[in-house]
Design a protein around this motif. Sequence first.
Motif, PDB file in Angstrom:
ATOM      1  N   VAL A  58      34.633  56.443  40.786  1.00 59.39           N
ATOM      2  CA  VAL A  58      33.922  55.308  40.184  1.00 59.39           C
ATOM      3  C   VAL A  58      34.904  54.152  39.997  1.00 59.39           C
ATOM      4  O   VAL A  58      36.120  54.362  39.955  1.00 59.39           O
ATOM      5  CB  VAL A  58      33.309  55.679  38.801  1.00 59.39           C
ATOM      6  CG1 VAL A  58      32.012  56.446  38.955  1.00 59.39           C
ATOM      7  CG2 VAL A  58      34.299  56.450  37.933  1.00 59.39           C
ATOM      8  N   ALA A  59      34.365  52.939  39.861  1.00 60.97           N
ATOM      9  CA  ALA A  59      35.222  51.781  39.549  1.00 60.97           C
ATOM     10  C   ALA A  59      35.464  51.801  38.045  1.00 60.97           C
ATOM     11  O   ALA A  59      34.508  51.867  37.266  1.00 60.97           O
ATOM     12  CB  ALA A  59      34.534  50.498  39.970  1.00 60.97           C
ATOM     13  N   LEU A  60      36.726  51.762  37.657  1.00 65.88           N
ATOM     14  CA  LEU A  60      37.049  51.846  36.228  1.00 65.88           C
ATOM     15  C   LEU A  60      37.327  50.446  35.666  1.00 65.88           C
ATOM     16  O   LEU A  60      38.127  49.704  36.206  1.00 65.88           O
ATOM     17  CB  LEU A  60      38.276  52.735  36.016  1.00 65.88           C
ATOM     18  CG  LEU A  60      38.157  54.194  36.486  1.00 65.88           C
ATOM     19  CD1 LEU A  60      39.454  54.943  36.223  1.00 65.88           C
ATOM     20  CD2 LEU A  60      36.985  54.887  35.798  1.00 65.88           C
ATOM     21  N   GLY A  61      36.693  50.137  34.551  1.00 69.12           N
ATOM     22  CA  GLY A  61      36.979  48.884  33.844  1.00 69.12           C
ATOM     23  C   GLY A  61      35.920  47.819  34.084  1.00 69.12           C
ATOM     24  O   GLY A  61      35.283  47.761  35.144  1.00 69.12           O
TER      25      GLY A  61
ATOM     26  N   GLY B 239      45.260  43.907  32.673  1.00 72.06           N
ATOM     27  CA  GLY B 239      44.606  45.195  32.447  1.00 72.06           C
ATOM     28  C   GLY B 239      44.896  45.601  31.020  1.00 72.06           C
ATOM     29  O   GLY B 239      46.047  45.866  30.678  1.00 72.06           O
ATOM     30  N   SER B 240      43.875  45.595  30.180  1.00 69.14           N
ATOM     31  CA  SER B 240      44.099  45.916  28.770  1.00 69.14           C
ATOM     32  C   SER B 240      43.456  47.251  28.415  1.00 69.14           C
ATOM     33  O   SER B 240      42.229  47.384  28.472  1.00 69.14           O
ATOM     34  CB  SER B 240      43.529  44.810  27.876  1.00 69.14           C
ATOM     35  OG  SER B 240      43.672  45.177  26.517  1.00 69.14           O
TER      36      SER B 240
ATOM     37  N   ALA C 294      50.717  51.212  34.420  1.00 71.86           N
ATOM     38  CA  ALA C 294      49.510  51.914  34.882  1.00 71.86           C
ATOM     39  C   ALA C 294      48.257  51.067  34.646  1.00 71.86           C
ATOM     40  O   ALA C 294      47.336  51.053  35.477  1.00 71.86           O
ATOM     41  CB  ALA C 294      49.371  53.257  34.181  1.00 71.86           C
ATOM     42  N   PHE C 295      48.224  50.323  33.543  1.00 69.88           N
ATOM     43  CA  PHE C 295      47.028  49.515  33.283  1.00 69.88           C
ATOM     44  C   PHE C 295      47.027  48.215  34.083  1.00 69.88           C
ATOM     45  O   PHE C 295      45.954  47.695  34.413  1.00 69.88           O
ATOM     46  CB  PHE C 295      46.801  49.350  31.775  1.00 69.88           C
ATOM     47  CG  PHE C 295      46.256  50.655  31.232  1.00 69.88           C
ATOM     48  CD1 PHE C 295      44.907  50.941  31.350  1.00 69.88           C
ATOM     49  CD2 PHE C 295      47.106  51.636  30.761  1.00 69.88           C
ATOM     50  CE1 PHE C 295      44.409  52.186  30.958  1.00 69.88           C
ATOM     51  CE2 PHE C 295      46.622  52.881  30.357  1.00 69.88           C
ATOM     52  CZ  PHE C 295      45.260  53.159  30.462  1.00 69.88           C
TER      53      PHE C 295
ATOM     54  N   ALA D 143      43.928  30.996  49.984  1.00 71.98           N
ATOM     55  CA  ALA D 143      42.788  31.896  49.764  1.00 71.98           C
ATOM     56  C   ALA D 143      43.090  33.302  50.277  1.00 71.98           C
ATOM     57  O   ALA D 143      42.656  34.285  49.687  1.00 71.98           O
ATOM     58  CB  ALA D 143      41.556  31.332  50.453  1.00 71.98           C
ATOM     59  N   SER D 144      43.845  33.391  51.377  1.00 73.66           N
ATOM     60  CA  SER D 144      44.115  34.718  51.917  1.00 73.66           C
ATOM     61  C   SER D 144      45.362  35.346  51.293  1.00 73.66           C
ATOM     62  O   SER D 144      45.742  36.439  51.608  1.00 73.66           O
ATOM     63  CB  SER D 144      44.280  34.637  53.430  1.00 73.66           C
ATOM     64  OG  SER D 144      45.461  33.899  53.699  1.00 73.66           O
ATOM     65  N   ASN D 145      46.013  34.607  50.423  1.00 72.91           N
ATOM     66  CA  ASN D 145      47.238  35.110  49.816  1.00 72.91           C
ATOM     67  C   ASN D 145      47.155  34.973  48.290  1.00 72.91           C
ATOM     68  O   ASN D 145      47.892  34.199  47.698  1.00 72.91           O
ATOM     69  CB  ASN D 145      48.426  34.317  50.380  1.00 72.91           C
ATOM     70  CG  ASN D 145      49.745  34.861  49.860  1.00 72.91           C
ATOM     71  OD1 ASN D 145      49.818  36.023  49.457  1.00 72.91           O
ATOM     72  ND2 ASN D 145      50.758  34.015  49.845  1.00 72.91           N
ATOM     73  N   PRO D 146      46.222  35.713  47.692  1.00 70.02           N
ATOM     74  CA  PRO D 146      46.065  35.563  46.250  1.00 70.02           C
ATOM     75  C   PRO D 146      47.287  36.117  45.522  1.00 70.02           C
ATOM     76  O   PRO D 146      48.054  36.898  46.091  1.00 70.02           O
ATOM     77  CB  PRO D 146      44.828  36.403  45.942  1.00 70.02           C
ATOM     78  CG  PRO D 146      44.745  37.396  47.041  1.00 70.02           C
ATOM     79  CD  PRO D 146      45.376  36.766  48.236  1.00 70.02           C
ATOM     80  N   THR D 147      47.455  35.708  44.282  1.00 66.62           N
ATOM     81  CA  THR D 147      48.638  36.177  43.539  1.00 66.62           C
ATOM     82  C   THR D 147      48.648  37.698  43.420  1.00 66.62           C
ATOM     83  O   THR D 147      47.590  38.342  43.331  1.00 66.62           O
ATOM     84  CB  THR D 147      48.691  35.527  42.139  1.00 66.62           C
ATOM     85  OG1 THR D 147      49.760  36.130  41.422  1.00 66.62           O
ATOM     86  CG2 THR D 147      47.405  35.732  41.358  1.00 66.62           C
ATOM     87  N   THR D 148      49.825  38.244  43.441  1.00 72.08           N
ATOM     88  CA  THR D 148      49.974  39.699  43.328  1.00 72.08           C
ATOM     89  C   THR D 148      50.515  40.081  41.950  1.00 72.08           C
ATOM     90  O   THR D 148      50.946  41.202  41.740  1.00 72.08           O
ATOM     91  CB  THR D 148      50.930  40.218  44.415  1.00 72.08           C
ATOM     92  OG1 THR D 148      52.145  39.446  44.353  1.00 72.08           O
ATOM     93  CG2 THR D 148      50.315  40.096  45.795  1.00 72.08           C
ATOM     94  N   LEU D 149      50.507  39.106  41.035  1.00 75.93           N
ATOM     95  CA  LEU D 149      51.025  39.380  39.689  1.00 75.93           C
ATOM     96  C   LEU D 149      49.912  39.830  38.750  1.00 75.93           C
ATOM     97  O   LEU D 149      48.865  39.177  38.648  1.00 75.93           O
ATOM     98  CB  LEU D 149      51.678  38.120  39.114  1.00 75.93           C
ATOM     99  CG  LEU D 149      52.945  37.611  39.794  1.00 75.93           C
ATOM    100  CD1 LEU D 149      53.396  36.308  39.148  1.00 75.93           C
ATOM    101  CD2 LEU D 149      54.058  38.652  39.720  1.00 75.93           C
ATOM    102  N   TYR D 150      50.160  40.930  38.061  1.00 71.48           N
ATOM    103  CA  TYR D 150      49.212  41.460  37.075  1.00 71.48           C
ATOM    104  C   TYR D 150      49.950  41.738  35.777  1.00 71.48           C
ATOM    105  O   TYR D 150      51.166  41.998  35.780  1.00 71.48           O
ATOM    106  CB  TYR D 150      48.577  42.763  37.569  1.00 71.48           C
ATOM    107  CG  TYR D 150      47.532  42.557  38.645  1.00 71.48           C
ATOM    108  CD1 TYR D 150      46.176  42.577  38.341  1.00 71.48           C
ATOM    109  CD2 TYR D 150      47.912  42.314  39.970  1.00 71.48           C
ATOM    110  CE1 TYR D 150      45.223  42.371  39.334  1.00 71.48           C
ATOM    111  CE2 TYR D 150      46.965  42.103  40.957  1.00 71.48           C
ATOM    112  CZ  TYR D 150      45.619  42.135  40.635  1.00 71.48           C
ATOM    113  OH  TYR D 150      44.672  41.924  41.607  1.00 71.48           O
ATOM    114  N   ILE D 151      49.179  41.706  34.687  1.00 73.04           N
ATOM    115  CA  ILE D 151      49.757  42.072  33.383  1.00 73.04           C
ATOM    116  C   ILE D 151      49.104  43.367  32.916  1.00 73.04           C
ATOM    117  O   ILE D 151      47.892  43.557  33.090  1.00 73.04           O
ATOM    118  CB  ILE D 151      49.535  40.929  32.361  1.00 73.04           C
ATOM    119  CG1 ILE D 151      50.491  39.767  32.687  1.00 73.04           C
ATOM    120  CG2 ILE D 151      49.742  41.405  30.930  1.00 73.04           C
ATOM    121  CD1 ILE D 151      50.303  38.528  31.839  1.00 73.04           C
TER     122      ILE D 151
END
Length: 377
Positions: A369-372, A105-106, A343-344, A9-17
Motif C-alpha cells: 500500500v502507499a503509506l502516508g 516526512g513527519s 527512514a521517514f 521539470a524533469s530534474n525535481p529536487t532530490t532533497l527531503y526532510i
Amino acid sequence: MLIKAAVAASNPTTLYIGLISGTSVDGVDCVLVDFSENTPKLVSTHFQPSPEDLRNEVLEVCAGAPLSLEQLGTLDIKIGHFFAAAVNELLAVSKTLPRDIAAIGSHGQTVWHKPNGAHPFSMQLGDANSIAYLTKIKTVADFRRMDVAAGGQGAPLAPLLHQDIFYCATTDRAVVNIGGISNITCLPASGNNLAFDTGPGNVLMDYWIGKHKHQRYDENGDWAMTGRTVPALLDRFLAEPYLKLPHPKSTGRELFNGDWLEKQLSDFSEIAPNDVQATLLEFTATTVACDIGLLMQPSALYVCGGGAHNAALMVSLARKLTNCKVDSTAALGIHPDWVEAVAFAWLARERMLGREIDTAAFTGAVRPVALGGVYSA
Ligand SMILES: Nc1ncnc2c1ncn2[C@@H]1O[C@H](COP(=O)(O)OP(=O)(O)O)[C@@H](O)[C@H]1O
Ligand SMILES: [Mg+2]
C-alpha cells in the motif's frame, strides 16, 4: 528558456526532510537528506529537545491520562508547531530554502499504539497541516495507519530503510534500532528479511534512572555498570508474554512503562536500584540477542538509536552474539542518531514517487500500500 524549464521539470529536487520523535519523547530528530545517489546522503541534521512541559503532557497521555477532545486537538497543534519550528531551524542551519525541498516526512509523536484487537489503530500527533503551512514545504505524514488498515501492525517501519540501504548479498547482517522500544531487522544474504519490535530498548532504564537519580537517561550505561544483574529478576522480566508472541508484532509505552516495571518488582523490593538498572540493561540486550539468534546467525549487528551510545549495552550485546561483530550504523555510513529520521525522509520520497510499499515481512500487511498522506498549503 523553454529548454531550461523542461530540464527543471524533469530534474525535481532530490532533497527531503525526515522528522521523528520516538517513544523516548526526548525530542525531535530532523534530517536533510539528498537522494540523488544510490544511498541517501545526510546533508544536515538538527535535534530539538522536547520542552519539559510538552514532554510531560505527552508522557501523561501515553500513560493513559484521560483527555478531552479539546485537549487532544490542542496537543496535536502544539506538537505540529514544535515540529515546524524544528524544521525551520534545520533550514536555517543548513542555509536551505523551502523550495529546495521536495517534501518533509513527519512521523509524528505516537501517543497510543494498539495494533491488535477488533479495532486496531496507531495514533500519532503533530498536525501535518501546520507543518506544511509554517514551513512552506509539502508534508507527508500519517504513515502507520494505512499499514494498519491493510492488516499490518503499522510498525516497525524503519526496517524498510534498513532493507533498502543496509542489505548485503554476501553477508548475513542484522540491524537493531534501540530507541525507547527496540526493533530488529534481520537481513540475511538469502534475502529472507524480517523485522519486529523485540520489546524494551531504553524506556524502562530511562524510567528507573529518572525515578532514582532524576536523570533523563543512564549516560553510557555508567550507573548500570555499578550494579550486577539479578538472575531471578531477569527471569521475571523475561516471563512477559509479549516476548513469546510470534512476529509480526509491535509494542510501545502502552505495555512497557513504569507501571509494568513496578509490578515486576513487587516481589523484589530488597534489590538495590543500581542492580535493577543492571538487570534492565541485561533484559534489553537479552531480548534483542535472543530474538536475532532464533532467526539467524549474523556475522555483523549494526546498532542505531540512542542505545548505540550506551557502551555497557553494546558490550552486553557483543557478549551474547558469538562470531558476530557489533558496531553502530556509522560503520555503514549513517550515524546511529539519524537512521530513523532518514527512514521517514525515505518514506516521504516513496510516497511522493507514488510507490506502494510491501511491508508484509515487517508489519504483516496483506498487500503493498502507499503509506502516508500528503499535505500542502
Ligand atoms: N549517551 C547515552 N548513553 C546512554 N543512553 C543514551 C545516550 N544517548 C541517548 N541514550 C538513550 O537513547 C534514548 C533516545 O534514543 P532515541 O533513539 O532517540 O529513541 P526514540 O526513538 O524512542 O526517541 C534516550 O532516552 C536514552 O535512553
Ligand atoms: Mg528520540
